[in-house]
Design a protein around this motif. Sequence first.
Motif, PDB file in Angstrom:
ATOM      1  N   VAL A   1      -0.757   5.163   5.778  1.00  0.00           N
ATOM      2  CA  VAL A   1      -2.329   5.630   5.085  1.00  0.00           C
ATOM      3  C   VAL A   1      -3.049   6.572   5.941  1.00  0.00           C
ATOM      4  CG1 VAL A   1      -3.238   4.882   2.696  1.00  0.00           C
ATOM      5  CG2 VAL A   1      -0.440   4.686   2.923  1.00  0.00           C
TER       6      VAL A   1
ATOM      7  N   ASN B   1       1.672  15.266   1.157  1.00  0.00           N
ATOM      8  CA  ASN B   1       3.087  14.203   1.760  1.00  0.00           C
ATOM      9  C   ASN B   1       4.141  14.601   2.785  1.00  0.00           C
ATOM     10  OD1 ASN B   1       3.603  17.790   1.259  1.00  0.00           O
ATOM     11  ND2 ASN B   1       2.743  17.420  -1.110  1.00  0.00           N
TER      12      ASN B   1
ATOM     13  N   LEU C   1       8.025   4.784   0.677  1.00  0.00           N
ATOM     14  CA  LEU C   1       7.390   6.299   0.862  1.00  0.00           C
ATOM     15  C   LEU C   1       7.040   5.793  -0.327  1.00  0.00           C
ATOM     16  CD1 LEU C   1       9.935   9.090   1.042  1.00  0.00           C
ATOM     17  CD2 LEU C   1       7.347   8.961   1.441  1.00  0.00           C
ATOM     18  N   SER C   2       7.698   4.796  -1.588  1.00  0.00           N
ATOM     19  CA  SER C   2       7.361   4.456  -3.178  1.00  0.00           C
ATOM     20  C   SER C   2       5.750   3.488  -2.577  1.00  0.00           C
ATOM     21  CB  SER C   2       8.159   3.680  -3.747  1.00  0.00           C
ATOM     22  OG  SER C   2       8.031   2.531  -2.841  1.00  0.00           O
TER      23      SER C   2
ATOM     24  N   ARG D   1       3.861   3.256   0.032  1.00  0.00           N
ATOM     25  CA  ARG D   1       2.707   4.970   0.619  1.00  0.00           C
ATOM     26  C   ARG D   1       1.852   5.324  -0.605  1.00  0.00           C
ATOM     27  NH1 ARG D   1       4.907   9.754   3.082  1.00  0.00           N
ATOM     28  NH2 ARG D   1       4.878  10.762   0.739  1.00  0.00           N
ATOM     29  N   ASP D   2       2.589   5.878  -1.267  1.00  0.00           N
ATOM     30  CA  ASP D   2       2.404   6.244  -2.658  1.00  0.00           C
ATOM     31  C   ASP D   2       1.497   5.559  -3.325  1.00  0.00           C
ATOM     32  OD1 ASP D   2       3.130   9.302  -0.816  1.00  0.00           O
ATOM     33  OD2 ASP D   2       5.055   8.543  -2.483  1.00  0.00           O
ATOM     34  N   LYS D   3       1.903   4.458  -3.937  1.00  0.00           N
ATOM     35  CA  LYS D   3       1.266   3.556  -4.543  1.00  0.00           C
ATOM     36  C   LYS D   3      -0.488   3.753  -4.177  1.00  0.00           C
ATOM     37  CE  LYS D   3       1.381  -0.781  -6.195  1.00  0.00           C
ATOM     38  NZ  LYS D   3       2.305  -1.736  -7.074  1.00  0.00           N
TER      39      LYS D   3
ATOM     40  N   ILE E   1      -1.743   5.017  -1.801  1.00  0.00           N
ATOM     41  CA  ILE E   1      -2.685   6.925  -1.567  1.00  0.00           C
ATOM     42  C   ILE E   1      -2.908   6.936  -3.791  1.00  0.00           C
ATOM     43  CG2 ILE E   1      -2.221   9.503  -1.844  1.00  0.00           C
ATOM     44  CD1 ILE E   1      -0.590   8.631   0.633  1.00  0.00           C
ATOM     45  N   LYS E   2      -2.414   6.912  -4.005  1.00  0.00           N
ATOM     46  CA  LYS E   2      -2.469   7.146  -5.287  1.00  0.00           C
ATOM     47  C   LYS E   2      -3.562   5.894  -5.959  1.00  0.00           C
ATOM     48  CE  LYS E   2      -0.215   7.226 -10.301  1.00  0.00           C
ATOM     49  NZ  LYS E   2       0.357   6.632 -10.670  1.00  0.00           N
TER      50      LYS E   2
END
Length: 387
Positions: free
Chosen positions: A296, A289, A265-266, A268-270, A272-273
């Motif tokens: 991604v 989310n 998750l960390s 993936r969100d990195k 996406i950001k």
Amino acid sequence: MKNIYLDYAATAPCDPEVVKEMEPYFFKKFGNASSLHAYGQEAKKALEDSRQTTAEFLGAKSEEVIFTSGGTESDNNVIFGVAGALESKGNHIITSAIEHHAIIEPCKVLEKKGFKVTYLGVDQDGVVSPDDVKKAITDQTILISIMQANNEIGTIQPISQIGKIAKEKGVCFHTDAVQTVGHIPVNVDDLNVDLLSLSAHKFYGPKGVGALYIRKGTRIGRFLCGGDQEKGRRASTHNISGIVGLAKAIELCAKGMDNETKFLLSLRDKLIKEIPKTIPEVRLNGHPNQRLPNNVNFSIKYIEGESILLSLDMLGIAASTGSACTSSSLEPSHVLLSIGLDHATAHGSLRISMGRWTKESDVNYLLENLPKVVEKLRAMSPLYEKK
Ligand code: PLP
């Protein structure tokens, strides 16, 4: 040269612990689980132990799990098997427009035979509305099949809610959980499903083996006819080494999934950001989310997904465009078209899917190189004008 694998949604490496568990079943313990002698009984024990592990993981009873050759067979079995068993009751099936081909193609075959199939549309994030499912049900509906999470854009569906509706209406409900098992919790009672497909190679097990959960009392015809393996529900000599591998892979996921998911998750969100910060004119495909922790998917405007893939491949990065099945075809992905992308934008999609052996440094390497690749390709694109 780097060797960075970011295509776990297509397939994952087999965990070495899984391979070790399987190894004795090729030579030393090679028996046929249907044989009465000691070799057969040894194989039968391995088979039933594996079934127990798989069932427990899903919150099911052992006798509700049959082993198959993978996700495609489980899905085909559901569509053809339920249609065959219930055709005297009705001829209508509800599914979504973004299902895997393993569901869509059998539905098309049935349409040619006179069945009616409703392919529900999705919103711009790829979500199926439970309300739409409810409205689509008629007195002829015999099956609803909606995937738990999409293999391309990662969107997770409100399966439990849809299952509740199906239950209230007395319609059989299937979910294709090929992308979710081993990655997010999958419990057949929480999800309110009667049927569920899974495939070992997506959760670090071997290829060519899967399972189908069949809730007790569900009417479904046989898919493979022949011997009476799996209590007559699926003929063919058991693939014991594969089944043992599937169960070991499940056992490892049960132990490590929570921590693994948190880490993915960390990452993936990195991605996406950071991707939109360094590359202009990109669109995140799939729900922001409510999506798989390892998925991604971006559309990168003005360039072709294939060109991005080839450039990344030269840098030692393996990713995907569309799904593994559509990436070899020239047709844009039906999933990306269903969420409202035009053909050109759908062609410029990049799927990054991570897994057990993905490191933060892999993601950083991609983040460092992807903007350079995109800039170079856009410079050659007649469609792109730098702002
Ligand atoms: N369903 C989904 C959602 C998938 O992603 C896949 C494989 O990509 C399948 C079904 C087919 O599974 P298998 O490769 O085990 O036949």
